[in-house]
Design a protein around this motif. Structure first.
Motif, PDB file in Angstrom:
ATOM      1  N   LEU A   1      -7.697   7.240  -4.474  1.00 23.28           N
ATOM      2  CA  LEU A   1      -6.370   7.706  -4.063  1.00 23.28           C
ATOM      3  C   LEU A   1      -5.743   6.643  -3.165  1.00 23.28           C
ATOM      4  CD1 LEU A   1      -4.057   9.828  -3.624  1.00 23.28           C
ATOM      5  CD2 LEU A   1      -5.393  10.688  -1.703  1.00 23.28           C
ATOM      6  N   ILE A   2      -4.586   6.129  -3.571  1.00 20.21           N
ATOM      7  CA  ILE A   2      -3.855   5.143  -2.764  1.00 20.21           C
ATOM      8  C   ILE A   2      -2.652   5.867  -2.167  1.00 20.21           C
ATOM      9  CG2 ILE A   2      -2.545   2.985  -2.846  1.00 20.21           C
ATOM     10  CD1 ILE A   2      -4.416   2.174  -5.195  1.00 20.21           C
ATOM     11  N   PHE A   3      -2.544   5.855  -0.830  1.00 27.15           N
ATOM     12  CA  PHE A   3      -1.550   6.689  -0.144  1.00 27.15           C
ATOM     13  C   PHE A   3      -0.704   5.806   0.780  1.00 27.15           C
ATOM     14  CE2 PHE A   3      -0.228   9.454   3.331  1.00 27.15           C
ATOM     15  CZ  PHE A   3       0.126  10.638   2.693  1.00 27.15           C
ATOM     16  N   ASN A   4       0.613   5.864   0.600  1.00 25.09           N
ATOM     17  CA  ASN A   4       1.512   5.121   1.499  1.00 25.09           C
ATOM     18  C   ASN A   4       1.946   6.056   2.638  1.00 25.09           C
ATOM     19  OD1 ASN A   4       3.658   3.963   2.852  1.00 25.09           O
ATOM     20  ND2 ASN A   4       4.639   3.139   1.021  1.00 25.09           N
ATOM     21  N   PRO A   5       1.484   5.781   3.884  1.00 25.24           N
ATOM     22  CA  PRO A   5       1.781   6.707   4.981  1.00 25.24           C
ATOM     23  C   PRO A   5       3.228   6.642   5.473  1.00 25.24           C
ATOM     24  CG  PRO A   5       0.524   4.834   5.797  1.00 25.24           C
ATOM     25  CD  PRO A   5       0.646   4.647   4.313  1.00 25.24           C
ATOM     26  N   VAL A   6       4.000   5.650   5.068  1.00 30.39           N
ATOM     27  CA  VAL A   6       5.393   5.583   5.569  1.00 30.39           C
ATOM     28  C   VAL A   6       6.429   5.954   4.497  1.00 30.39           C
ATOM     29  CG1 VAL A   6       4.802   3.812   7.294  1.00 30.39           C
ATOM     30  CG2 VAL A   6       5.774   3.106   5.103  1.00 30.39           C
ATOM     31  N   ALA A   7       5.967   6.336   3.302  1.00 31.35           N
ATOM     32  CA  ALA A   7       6.938   6.651   2.237  1.00 31.35           C
ATOM     33  C   ALA A   7       7.628   7.977   2.516  1.00 31.35           C
ATOM     34  CB  ALA A   7       6.221   6.729   0.895  1.00 31.35           C
ATOM     35  N   GLY A   8       8.885   8.050   2.127  1.00 30.40           N
ATOM     36  CA  GLY A   8       9.631   9.305   2.232  1.00 30.40           C
ATOM     37  C   GLY A   8       9.933   9.696   3.665  1.00 30.40           C
ATOM     38  N   GLN A   9      10.277  10.961   3.831  1.00 28.01           N
ATOM     39  CA  GLN A   9      10.694  11.428   5.156  1.00 28.01           C
ATOM     40  C   GLN A   9       9.815  12.575   5.662  1.00 28.01           C
ATOM     41  OE1 GLN A   9      13.397  11.011   2.608  1.00 28.01           O
ATOM     42  NE2 GLN A   9      13.353   8.920   3.390  1.00 28.01           N
TER      43      GLN A   9
END
Ligand SMILES: Nc1ncnc2c1ncn2[C@@H]1O[C@H](COP(=O)(O)OP(=O)(O)OP(=O)(O)O)[C@@H](O)[C@H]1O
Length: 318
Positions: free
Chosen positions: A7-15
């Motif tokens: 699982l690759i997770f971008n912690p700053v994506a979206g709001q």
């Protein structure tokens, strides 16, 4: 059904709240799938993490972030048979919309758990993988103006504000488009080459529908004379996208081909899948069935019988 995945997770994506969202994903997936979790950082992006996962020979790659993260990770997975799971948490979420994948975390996770996959076409733009579309001219300028800070403050409105601002600077450029069998020369404000596109990518909506597994790319040319024409053309594209009909205005053209070589004078900025890529010239080629994605299981609901309304109808059940 897979038993493990990266699982690759971008912690700053979206709001949203990333800790809450990661917990939600884990609580749905981990009872069924053993997750190896990696967070993207400013220095290590989803492409690098996905490449390493491909090398480790993982069973599946699940990516959660905005279109930038999804696109970067997809690049590493193109032309492997590794299934790709999409959990959209971005601003625009064009990726999920274009491939008909749910855009809530819960439904996207359920889609992965259901385990149904299909192959979709991808493309290469100057050797750079592309899943959705390449925007030349207007769209590229708009994406550049919608920065991280504005997206955090305004979400999707950031792109609309940037688009309105960009209308004021609208300029036409000379473009030459070479396909397998013809060379077209014209003036344009925006040229969009789409492999797959959501209805919100209006500048890609020249044809009546963009099919993401037909082995072809769809090119739309938008060439309004002025700002008023640009607004009218955009509105026309909105309408035709909503009703599934092809465009009819003289300042919009479209064509389908396996590949396009595009040169402009002067050189124009290019965005690929929502991220700034460089400038023209570009060569874009379709790679049929290059990506395997998890898609929702949709029950075929083709009616097999319609008798209602027939005169003097009686139906006897045996
Ligand atoms: N931990 C991090 N800290 C800061 N930036 C990061 C981090 N992880 C990834 N990034 C940056 O996030 C960007 C990608 O964001 P992404 O596209 O996923 O989300 P978004 O901008 O909210 O969505 P959209 O593309 O739909 O507008 C990349 O430029 C990447 O370098």
């Amino acid at each position: 059904m897979i038993s493990s995945a990266c699982l690759i997770f971008n912690p700053v994506a979206g709001q949203g709240d990333p800790d809450f969202e990661l917990d939600q994903i884990r609580s749905i997936l981990e009872p069924e799938i053993d997750l190896d979790i990696y967070l993207t950082t400013e220095e290590v992006d989803a492409d690098e993490l996905a490449r390493a996962a491909v090398e480790r020979g993982v069973e599946a790659i699940i990516v959660s972030g905005g279109d930038g993260t999804l696109s970067a990770a997809a690049e590493a997975v193109v032309n492997t048979d590794i299934p790709f799971g999409i959990i959209s948490r971005g601003t625009a979420n064009a990726f999920a919309a274009a491939l008909n994948i749910p855009n809530t975390i819960a439904a996207a996770c359920q889609t992965i758990l259901q385990g149904k996959t299909r192959t979709v076409d991808v493309a290469y733009c100057n050797d750079h993988p592309m899943v959705l579309l390449a925007g030349i001219g207007f769209e590229a300028e708009t994406v550049e103006k919608a920065d991280r800070e504005t997206k955090n403050r305004f979400g999707m409105i950031a792109y609309i504000l940037a688009g309105i601002q960009e209308l004021g600077n609208l300029q036409r450029f000379a473009v030459e488009i070479e396909t397998e069998d013809k060379i077209i020369k014209t003036l344009a404000s925006a040229v969009t080459v789409a492999n797959a596109a959501p209805p919100t990518s209006v500048l890609a909506q020249g044809p009546s529908g963009i099919i993401y597994d037909d082995g072809l790319l769809d090119l739309t040319i938008v060439s309004p004379e002025n700002k008023t024409g640009a607004i009218a053309a955009t509105f026309h594209l909105f309408q035709t996208a909503a009703t599934g009909t092809p465009v009819e205005r003289d300042d919009i053209g479209y064509l389908r081909a396996k590949q396009f070589k595009i040169t402009t004078e002067p050189p124009q900025k290019v965005v690929i899948d929502g991220e700034i890529f460089g400038t023209t010239p570009v060569e874009i080629k379709c790679i049929p069935a290059g990506l395997t994605v998890y898609v929702p299981y949709v029950k075929e609901e083709i009616p097999t019988e319609k008798l209602d309304g027939l005169p003097n109808l009686t139906v006897e059940i045996k």
